[in-house]
Design an enzyme around this catalytic site. Structure first.
Site, PDB file in Angstrom:
ATOM      1  N   ARG A  58       0.815  -1.224   0.000  1.00 54.66           N
ATOM      2  CA  ARG A  58       0.000   0.000   0.000  1.00 54.66           C
ATOM      3  C   ARG A  58       0.842   1.264   0.000  1.00 54.66           C
ATOM      4  O   ARG A  58       0.327   2.351  -0.250  1.00 54.66           O
ATOM      5  CB  ARG A  58      -1.001  -0.032   1.164  1.00 54.66           C
ATOM      6  CG  ARG A  58      -2.086  -1.106   0.950  1.00 54.66           C
ATOM      7  CD  ARG A  58      -3.098  -1.091   2.065  1.00 54.66           C
ATOM      8  NE  ARG A  58      -2.522  -1.407   3.346  1.00 54.66           N
ATOM      9  CZ  ARG A  58      -2.321  -2.635   3.823  1.00 54.66           C
ATOM     10  NH1 ARG A  58      -2.675  -3.686   3.104  1.00 54.66           N
ATOM     11  NH2 ARG A  58      -1.778  -2.820   4.995  1.00 54.66           N
ATOM     12  N   GLU A  95       5.324  -9.182  16.629  1.00 53.89           N
ATOM     13  CA  GLU A  95       4.847  -9.618  17.941  1.00 53.89           C
ATOM     14  C   GLU A  95       5.249 -11.079  18.178  1.00 53.89           C
ATOM     15  O   GLU A  95       5.755 -11.432  19.232  1.00 53.89           O
ATOM     16  CB  GLU A  95       3.328  -9.450  17.994  1.00 53.89           C
ATOM     17  CG  GLU A  95       2.786  -9.397  19.385  1.00 53.89           C
ATOM     18  CD  GLU A  95       1.286  -9.143  19.378  1.00 53.89           C
ATOM     19  OE1 GLU A  95       0.746  -8.762  18.321  1.00 53.89           O
ATOM     20  OE2 GLU A  95       0.663  -9.371  20.428  1.00 53.89           O
TER      21      GLU A  95
HETATM   22  P1  AMP Z   1       4.214  -1.564  11.606  1.00 54.45           P
HETATM   23  O1  AMP Z   1       5.455  -2.241  11.126  1.00 54.45           O
HETATM   24  O2  AMP Z   1       3.626  -2.166  12.828  1.00 54.45           O
HETATM   25  O3  AMP Z   1       4.413  -0.060  11.726  1.00 54.45           O
HETATM   26  O4  AMP Z   1       3.091  -1.807  10.504  1.00 54.45           O
HETATM   27  C1  AMP Z   1       3.086  -1.051   9.348  1.00 54.45           C
HETATM   28  C2  AMP Z   1       2.644  -1.866   8.159  1.00 54.45           C
HETATM   29  O5  AMP Z   1       1.531  -2.700   8.447  1.00 54.45           O
HETATM   30  C3  AMP Z   1       2.228  -0.935   7.052  1.00 54.45           C
HETATM   31  O6  AMP Z   1       2.776  -1.432   5.843  1.00 54.45           O
HETATM   32  C4  AMP Z   1       0.716  -0.986   7.064  1.00 54.45           C
HETATM   33  O7  AMP Z   1       0.233  -1.074   5.755  1.00 54.45           O
HETATM   34  C5  AMP Z   1       0.347  -2.208   7.863  1.00 54.45           C
HETATM   35  N1  AMP Z   1      -0.588  -1.925   8.953  1.00 54.45           N
HETATM   36  C6  AMP Z   1      -0.325  -2.030  10.280  1.00 54.45           C
HETATM   37  N2  AMP Z   1      -1.404  -1.786  11.018  1.00 54.45           N
HETATM   38  C7  AMP Z   1      -2.385  -1.477  10.157  1.00 54.45           C
HETATM   39  C8  AMP Z   1      -3.761  -1.102  10.313  1.00 54.45           C
HETATM   40  N3  AMP Z   1      -4.337  -1.000  11.514  1.00 54.45           N
HETATM   41  N4  AMP Z   1      -4.480  -0.859   9.194  1.00 54.45           N
HETATM   42  C9  AMP Z   1      -3.917  -0.964   7.986  1.00 54.45           C
HETATM   43  N5  AMP Z   1      -2.643  -1.320   7.771  1.00 54.45           N
HETATM   44  C10 AMP Z   1      -1.869  -1.573   8.839  1.00 54.45           C
END
Ligand code: AMP
Length: 170
Positions: A58, A95
């Site tokens: 995305r 996690e």
């Molecule tokens: P993080 O590594 O935890 O910051 O997760 C970021 C990645 O996971 C990004 O590429 C987002 O597209 C996806 N992501 C994480 N949480 C969400 C959420 N609540 N809604 C949509 N996409 C998410």
């Protein structure tokens, strides 16, 4: 225009307890998408950036549009095994377990000034690993750009030292 209206919140996707922020209504509406792109680009204009890196999948939508607005190259960061040429990889903790991201090793050159873009900053693991990849290849991350930050997850703490921009915050 309230861009929040174009983010569809889907509870318990892809698993129970996750409140998924779906950006497809924003992609569908030409006017809202344009307003969003302008807001994304505004703080990035004067950074003398040379490339935009977008994170699968995305991060590709607006990442490519930002690169086009700035008149600079676009580089995809992808899941393992998707990029056909020589790659460098970076693993990061989830996690439960770990995940890995890859970038083409010739995509960033020493001295490149790079904007990292993704749709959502959640825990920050994905963005931090992407910054590592850029830095491994000699690039400097001049800004981290997101459509939205889930601020209660404190992802910006994993991006300490980086300038973080976001259009929406939850
Ligand atoms: P993080 O590594 O935890 O910051 O997760 C970021 C990645 O996971 C990004 O590429 C987002 O597209 C996806 N992501 C994480 N949480 C969400 C959420 N609540 N809604 C949509 N996409 C998410």
């Amino acid at each position: 225009m309230d861009l929040n209206q174009f983010i569809r919140v889907v509870p318990d996707f892809p698993k129970p307890g996750i409140s998924f922020k779906d950006i497809t209504p924003l992609l569908l509406d030409a006017q809202a998408r344009e307003v969003c792109l302008k807001q994304l680009v505004a703080p990035l204009k004067d950074l003398r950036a040379t490339k935009v890196v977008g994170v699968e999948a995305r991060g590709f939508f607006f990442g490519m549009a930002i690169a086009r607005e700035l008149g600079i190259g676009f580089v995809p960061v992808r899941k393992p095994g998707k990029l056909p040429f020589e790659t460098v990889a970076q693993s990061y903790d989830l996690e439960y377990g770990t995940d890995t991201l890859e970038i083409h090793s010739d995509a960033i050159k020493p001295g490149d000034r790079v904007i990292l873009h993704d749709d959502v900053l959640a825990t920050g693991g994905t963005a931090a690993a992407s910054c590592e990849l850029i830095q491994k290849l000699g690039g400097k991350v001049v800004a981290c750009s997101f459509l939205m930050e889930l601020s209660f997850l404190n992802g910006h703490e994993k991006l300490s030292g980086q300038t973080v921009h976001r259009v929406l915050s939850y």
